[in-house]
Scaffold this active site. Sequence first.
Site, PDB file in Angstrom:
ATOM      1  N   ARG A   1      67.579 147.871  69.016  1.00  0.00           N
ATOM      2  CA  ARG A   1      68.831 147.338  69.556  1.00  0.00           C
ATOM      3  C   ARG A   1      70.041 148.049  68.980  1.00  0.00           C
ATOM      4  NH1 ARG A   1      66.589 141.438  68.485  1.00  0.00           N
ATOM      5  NH2 ARG A   1      66.123 142.621  66.616  1.00  0.00           N
TER       6      ARG A   1
ATOM      7  N   SER B   1      65.123 136.587  70.126  1.00  0.00           N
ATOM      8  CA  SER B   1      64.579 135.234  70.347  1.00  0.00           C
ATOM      9  C   SER B   1      65.162 134.237  69.352  1.00  0.00           C
ATOM     10  CB  SER B   1      63.051 135.248  70.202  1.00  0.00           C
ATOM     11  OG  SER B   1      62.460 136.060  71.170  1.00  0.00           O
TER      12      SER B   1
ATOM     13  N   HIS C   1      62.878 141.703  75.891  1.00  0.00           N
ATOM     14  CA  HIS C   1      61.468 142.089  75.746  1.00  0.00           C
ATOM     15  C   HIS C   1      60.934 142.665  77.060  1.00  0.00           C
ATOM     16  CE1 HIS C   1      61.193 138.649  72.584  1.00  0.00           C
ATOM     17  NE2 HIS C   1      61.120 139.795  71.924  1.00  0.00           N
TER      18      HIS C   1
ATOM     19  N   LYS D   1      53.401 131.552  59.950  1.00  0.00           N
ATOM     20  CA  LYS D   1      54.799 131.544  60.400  1.00  0.00           C
ATOM     21  C   LYS D   1      55.045 130.397  61.359  1.00  0.00           C
ATOM     22  CE  LYS D   1      56.164 136.324  59.838  1.00  0.00           C
ATOM     23  NZ  LYS D   1      56.679 137.516  60.525  1.00  0.00           N
TER      24      LYS D   1
HETATM   25  O1  PNS Z   1      58.850 139.918  67.036  1.00  0.00           O
HETATM   26  P1  PNS Z   1      58.677 140.261  65.592  1.00  0.00           P
HETATM   27  O2  PNS Z   1      58.654 139.005  64.741  1.00  0.00           O
HETATM   28  O3  PNS Z   1      59.681 141.267  65.121  1.00  0.00           O
HETATM   29  O4  PNS Z   1      57.217 140.936  65.469  1.00  0.00           O
HETATM   30  C1  PNS Z   1      56.798 141.447  64.250  1.00  0.00           C
HETATM   31  C2  PNS Z   1      55.349 141.954  64.318  1.00  0.00           C
HETATM   32  C3  PNS Z   1      54.413 140.830  64.779  1.00  0.00           C
HETATM   33  C4  PNS Z   1      55.289 143.092  65.315  1.00  0.00           C
HETATM   34  C5  PNS Z   1      55.023 142.457  62.904  1.00  0.00           C
HETATM   35  O5  PNS Z   1      55.338 141.464  61.985  1.00  0.00           O
HETATM   36  C6  PNS Z   1      53.572 142.861  62.736  1.00  0.00           C
HETATM   37  O6  PNS Z   1      53.190 143.930  63.161  1.00  0.00           O
HETATM   38  N1  PNS Z   1      52.779 141.953  62.112  1.00  0.00           N
HETATM   39  C7  PNS Z   1      51.367 142.156  61.923  1.00  0.00           C
HETATM   40  C8  PNS Z   1      51.020 142.337  60.456  1.00  0.00           C
HETATM   41  C9  PNS Z   1      51.159 143.793  60.058  1.00  0.00           C
HETATM   42  O7  PNS Z   1      50.530 144.688  60.594  1.00  0.00           O
HETATM   43  N2  PNS Z   1      52.043 143.997  59.066  1.00  0.00           N
HETATM   44  C10 PNS Z   1      52.362 145.313  58.581  1.00  0.00           C
HETATM   45  C11 PNS Z   1      53.547 145.887  59.327  1.00  0.00           C
HETATM   46  S1  PNS Z   1      53.992 147.480  58.702  1.00  0.00           S
END
Ligand code: PNS
Length: 164
Positions: free
Chosen positions: A90, A127, A17, A41
Amino acid sequence: MRRAACPGSFDPVTNGHIDIIARASTLFDEVVVAVGVNAAKKRLFTPEERIDMLGEACAGFANVRIDSFDGLLTDFCRQHDVVAIVKGLRAVTDFDYELQMAQMNSSLADIETVFVPTSPEYSFLASSLVKEVATFGGDVSALLPAFVHEQLVRRLSERGQGSR
Ligand code: PNS
């Protein structure tokens, strides 16, 4: 002022990150690390703990700040004048889901997603995997800032897990 967001769960922040945040900070005037705090979550660390760890990990970057959001990322971007979402890629396995999210986000708001290829040394780093390996006593100390590793070991030991 061109502001980007680096969104994620950061449970906890890893060296992978930090690599992406550091590189985003050279591409944009300001980077907001946006911690998703979706209460539905289950996480190992609370939102406050994740934000504090990110603050310490990013203290050396003058144009990076930490914030959190609950809800749609595109709403956060609108509210904070964010013009681009920066995501690390990645491997090709990340691509399908990341592309889908990028296209959904651009359909919801006037926002670009910029993909930054993960540095090769972090291409396997996630993570979730770090937590799994540490839970079973594996040594993940090289993959996280030292103070994050200490907190991870402490949290797992509070739960009777991990050993290093
Ligand atoms: O580290 P992660 O778990 O991959 O992060 C995912 C995250 C938080 C970036 C993604 O789940 C997100 O943007 N969540 C917010 C809700 C949202 O906007 N959902 C629509 C995504 S297209």
